[in-house]
Design a protein around this motif. Structure first.
Motif, PDB file in Angstrom:
ATOM      1  N   THR A  97      79.708  31.056 -19.879  1.00 47.34           N
ATOM      2  CA  THR A  97      79.127  31.812 -18.766  1.00 47.34           C
ATOM      3  C   THR A  97      79.594  33.250 -18.879  1.00 47.34           C
ATOM      4  O   THR A  97      80.791  33.504 -19.053  1.00 47.34           O
ATOM      5  CB  THR A  97      79.564  31.228 -17.406  1.00 47.34           C
ATOM      6  N   VAL A  98      78.635  34.187 -18.808  1.00 46.12           N
ATOM      7  CA  VAL A  98      78.961  35.615 -18.850  1.00 46.12           C
ATOM      8  C   VAL A  98      78.195  36.323 -17.739  1.00 46.12           C
ATOM      9  O   VAL A  98      77.174  35.836 -17.265  1.00 46.12           O
ATOM     10  CB  VAL A  98      78.623  36.263 -20.218  1.00 46.12           C
ATOM     11  N   GLU A  99      78.711  37.448 -17.326  1.00 47.48           N
ATOM     12  CA  GLU A  99      78.041  38.302 -16.335  1.00 47.48           C
ATOM     13  C   GLU A  99      77.306  39.403 -17.087  1.00 47.48           C
ATOM     14  O   GLU A  99      77.881  40.047 -17.962  1.00 47.48           O
ATOM     15  CB  GLU A  99      79.071  38.928 -15.393  1.00 47.48           C
ATOM     16  N   LYS A 100      76.055  39.626 -16.732  1.00 49.58           N
ATOM     17  CA  LYS A 100      75.246  40.679 -17.346  1.00 49.58           C
ATOM     18  C   LYS A 100      74.612  41.520 -16.244  1.00 49.58           C
ATOM     19  O   LYS A 100      74.311  41.019 -15.161  1.00 49.58           O
ATOM     20  CB  LYS A 100      74.148  40.078 -18.240  1.00 49.58           C
ATOM     21  N   PRO A 101      74.386  42.806 -16.508  1.00 45.32           N
ATOM     22  CA  PRO A 101      73.782  43.674 -15.479  1.00 45.32           C
ATOM     23  C   PRO A 101      72.303  43.327 -15.269  1.00 45.32           C
ATOM     24  O   PRO A 101      71.640  42.807 -16.158  1.00 45.32           O
ATOM     25  CB  PRO A 101      73.931  45.077 -16.061  1.00 45.32           C
ATOM     26  N   ILE A 102      71.825  43.663 -14.070  1.00 44.59           N
ATOM     27  CA  ILE A 102      70.407  43.515 -13.746  1.00 44.59           C
ATOM     28  C   ILE A 102      69.807  44.906 -13.651  1.00 44.59           C
ATOM     29  O   ILE A 102      70.384  45.806 -13.040  1.00 44.59           O
ATOM     30  CB  ILE A 102      70.200  42.778 -12.405  1.00 44.59           C
ATOM     31  N   GLU A 103      68.648  45.083 -14.254  1.00 49.68           N
ATOM     32  CA  GLU A 103      67.921  46.349 -14.207  1.00 49.68           C
ATOM     33  C   GLU A 103      66.609  46.092 -13.466  1.00 49.68           C
ATOM     34  O   GLU A 103      65.937  45.101 -13.715  1.00 49.68           O
ATOM     35  CB  GLU A 103      67.642  46.779 -15.646  1.00 49.68           C
ATOM     36  N   PHE A 104      66.267  46.997 -12.553  1.00 49.59           N
ATOM     37  CA  PHE A 104      65.037  46.859 -11.775  1.00 49.59           C
ATOM     38  C   PHE A 104      63.978  47.802 -12.321  1.00 49.59           C
ATOM     39  O   PHE A 104      64.255  48.970 -12.565  1.00 49.59           O
ATOM     40  CB  PHE A 104      65.298  47.157 -10.291  1.00 49.59           C
ATOM     41  N   HIS A 105      62.768  47.287 -12.514  1.00 53.51           N
ATOM     42  CA  HIS A 105      61.626  48.099 -12.941  1.00 53.51           C
ATOM     43  C   HIS A 105      60.584  48.044 -11.825  1.00 53.51           C
ATOM     44  O   HIS A 105      60.252  46.965 -11.336  1.00 53.51           O
ATOM     45  CB  HIS A 105      61.012  47.559 -14.233  1.00 53.51           C
ATOM     46  N   PHE A 106      60.080  49.208 -11.444  1.00 51.41           N
ATOM     47  CA  PHE A 106      59.073  49.299 -10.396  1.00 51.41           C
ATOM     48  C   PHE A 106      57.759  49.742 -11.018  1.00 51.41           C
ATOM     49  O   PHE A 106      57.696  50.791 -11.648  1.00 51.41           O
ATOM     50  CB  PHE A 106      59.532  50.275  -9.308  1.00 51.41           C
ATOM     51  N   ASN A 107      56.726  48.913 -10.842  1.00 51.54           N
ATOM     52  CA  ASN A 107      55.409  49.212 -11.420  1.00 51.54           C
ATOM     53  C   ASN A 107      54.416  49.555 -10.321  1.00 51.54           C
ATOM     54  O   ASN A 107      54.376  48.902  -9.288  1.00 51.54           O
ATOM     55  CB  ASN A 107      54.871  48.008 -12.203  1.00 51.54           C
ATOM     56  N   GLY A 108      53.594  50.554 -10.589  1.00 57.75           N
ATOM     57  CA  GLY A 108      52.529  50.916  -9.664  1.00 57.75           C
ATOM     58  C   GLY A 108      53.030  51.796  -8.540  1.00 57.75           C
ATOM     59  O   GLY A 108      54.151  52.294  -8.549  1.00 57.75           O
ATOM     60  N   SER A 109      52.142  51.991  -7.545  1.00 56.88           N
ATOM     61  CA  SER A 109      52.495  52.819  -6.398  1.00 56.88           C
ATOM     62  C   SER A 109      51.981  52.154  -5.126  1.00 56.88           C
ATOM     63  O   SER A 109      51.019  51.391  -5.151  1.00 56.88           O
ATOM     64  CB  SER A 109      51.911  54.220  -6.547  1.00 56.88           C
ATOM     65  N   VAL A 110      52.643  52.490  -4.024  1.00 54.09           N
ATOM     66  CA  VAL A 110      52.269  51.905  -2.739  1.00 54.09           C
ATOM     67  C   VAL A 110      50.954  52.494  -2.251  1.00 54.09           C
ATOM     68  O   VAL A 110      50.465  53.497  -2.783  1.00 54.09           O
ATOM     69  CB  VAL A 110      53.389  52.106  -1.693  1.00 54.09           C
ATOM     70  N   LYS A 111      50.377  51.883  -1.207  1.00 47.88           N
ATOM     71  CA  LYS A 111      49.114  52.328  -0.622  1.00 47.88           C
ATOM     72  C   LYS A 111      49.229  53.777  -0.144  1.00 47.88           C
ATOM     73  O   LYS A 111      50.296  54.220   0.254  1.00 47.88           O
ATOM     74  CB  LYS A 111      48.791  51.437   0.584  1.00 47.88           C
ATOM     75  N   ASP A 112      48.097  54.485  -0.158  1.00 47.70           N
ATOM     76  CA  ASP A 112      48.065  55.862   0.342  1.00 47.70           C
ATOM     77  C   ASP A 112      48.593  55.906   1.773  1.00 47.70           C
ATOM     78  O   ASP A 112      48.273  55.045   2.596  1.00 47.70           O
ATOM     79  CB  ASP A 112      46.636  56.423   0.309  1.00 47.70           C
ATOM     80  N   GLY A 113      49.392  56.906   2.046  1.00 51.81           N
ATOM     81  CA  GLY A 113      49.950  57.057   3.378  1.00 51.81           C
ATOM     82  C   GLY A 113      51.294  56.367   3.539  1.00 51.81           C
ATOM     83  O   GLY A 113      51.941  56.493   4.572  1.00 51.81           O
ATOM     84  N   TYR A 114      51.732  55.627   2.543  1.00 56.86           N
ATOM     85  CA  TYR A 114      53.029  54.940   2.583  1.00 56.86           C
ATOM     86  C   TYR A 114      53.910  55.536   1.504  1.00 56.86           C
ATOM     87  O   TYR A 114      53.432  56.181   0.573  1.00 56.86           O
ATOM     88  CB  TYR A 114      52.858  53.429   2.369  1.00 56.86           C
ATOM     89  N   TYR A 115      55.198  55.319   1.634  1.00 57.04           N
ATOM     90  CA  TYR A 115      56.088  55.850   0.618  1.00 57.04           C
ATOM     91  C   TYR A 115      57.166  54.821   0.317  1.00 57.04           C
ATOM     92  O   TYR A 115      57.392  53.877   1.063  1.00 57.04           O
ATOM     93  CB  TYR A 115      56.737  57.166   1.076  1.00 57.04           C
ATOM     94  N   THR A 116      57.833  55.034  -0.799  1.00 57.91           N
ATOM     95  CA  THR A 116      58.980  54.208  -1.158  1.00 57.91           C
ATOM     96  C   THR A 116      60.005  55.100  -1.830  1.00 57.91           C
ATOM     97  O   THR A 116      59.659  56.068  -2.498  1.00 57.91           O
ATOM     98  CB  THR A 116      58.599  53.042  -2.090  1.00 57.91           C
ATOM     99  N   ASP A 117      61.206  54.781  -1.603  1.00 59.32           N
ATOM    100  CA  ASP A 117      62.300  55.459  -2.279  1.00 59.32           C
ATOM    101  C   ASP A 117      63.054  54.373  -3.017  1.00 59.32           C
ATOM    102  O   ASP A 117      63.758  53.564  -2.406  1.00 59.32           O
ATOM    103  CB  ASP A 117      63.195  56.184  -1.278  1.00 59.32           C
ATOM    104  N   GLU A 118      62.874  54.310  -4.316  1.00 51.62           N
ATOM    105  CA  GLU A 118      63.470  53.240  -5.101  1.00 51.62           C
ATOM    106  C   GLU A 118      64.980  53.171  -4.914  1.00 51.62           C
ATOM    107  O   GLU A 118      65.572  52.101  -5.008  1.00 51.62           O
ATOM    108  CB  GLU A 118      63.103  53.397  -6.575  1.00 51.62           C
ATOM    109  N   ASP A 119      65.611  54.310  -4.627  1.00 55.57           N
ATOM    110  CA  ASP A 119      67.058  54.303  -4.408  1.00 55.57           C
ATOM    111  C   ASP A 119      67.430  53.579  -3.116  1.00 55.57           C
ATOM    112  O   ASP A 119      68.553  53.111  -2.963  1.00 55.57           O
ATOM    113  CB  ASP A 119      67.612  55.730  -4.373  1.00 55.57           C
ATOM    114  N   MET A 120      66.495  53.512  -2.181  1.00 58.38           N
ATOM    115  CA  MET A 120      66.773  52.866  -0.900  1.00 58.38           C
ATOM    116  C   MET A 120      66.437  51.371  -0.919  1.00 58.38           C
ATOM    117  O   MET A 120      66.775  50.650   0.005  1.00 58.38           O
ATOM    118  CB  MET A 120      65.988  53.539   0.231  1.00 58.38           C
TER     119      MET A 120
END
Length: 173
Positions: A97-120
């Protein structure tokens, strides 16, 4: 009568796993089995069949192990004349058993009028525990989680799969 390419069952794999051991590069194993019987006994054999196996419960350490191939026929009128090969050589390795990092990939964009902050975006887990045969686990570089954002207009609250990848970002199967 010879039966060619009969699958060999590896029995008691749980016993092996309980010792933190696994069969390295496990694949399908087969054997040719020659049985002696009267021709009419073949119809009985079709009903009852026969079992071909190697018992993994007697393995206690890593390395090459030679196990006898056992053939069981549940009919006194049928006997085993030959089995080829008579033994099976397996490579046994540790389960780690080993611990490995997880990396997040974000694809696409949210609907017009909405926003996202990947850091949040809450990334509750930054590491993943990977357990398995040493030869497979040693290939794992990280876990990758892909989050699809296309046309999202609500908070993201879902379960996502973690894909384990090697250092070339190729999925490990």
């Amino acid at each position: 009568y010879t039966f060619k390419n009969v699958d060999i069952d590896l029995t008691n794999q749980t016993a092996l796993y309980n010792k933190n051991l696994a069969v390295k590069n496990q694949s399908d194993f087969d054997i040719d089995v020659t049985l002696k019987c009267q021709r009419w006994s073949l119809t009985e054999l079709e009903k009852e069949g026969f079992m071909v196996y190697c018992d993994l419960s007697e393995i206690y350490d890593t390395g090459k192990v030679v196990l006898p191939v056992k053939v069981v026929v549940n009919n006194d009128k049928i006997s085993v004349v030959n089995r080829e090969p008579a033994s099976l050589t397996l490579e046994i390795e540790k389960i780690i058993t080993v611990e490995k990092p997880i990396e997040f990939h974000f694809n696409g964009s949210v609907k017009d009028g909405y926003y996202t902050d990947e850091d949040m975006i809450s990334k509750e887990f930054e590491m993943v525990s990977v357990t398995g045969p040493e030869s497979v686990v040693s290939l794992v570089n990280k876990g990758v989680v892909t989050v699809e954002l296309d046309n999202k207009s609500t908070s993201l609250d879902a379960d996502y799969s973690i894909i384990l990848v090697d250092e070339n970002n190729d999925a490990i199967s």
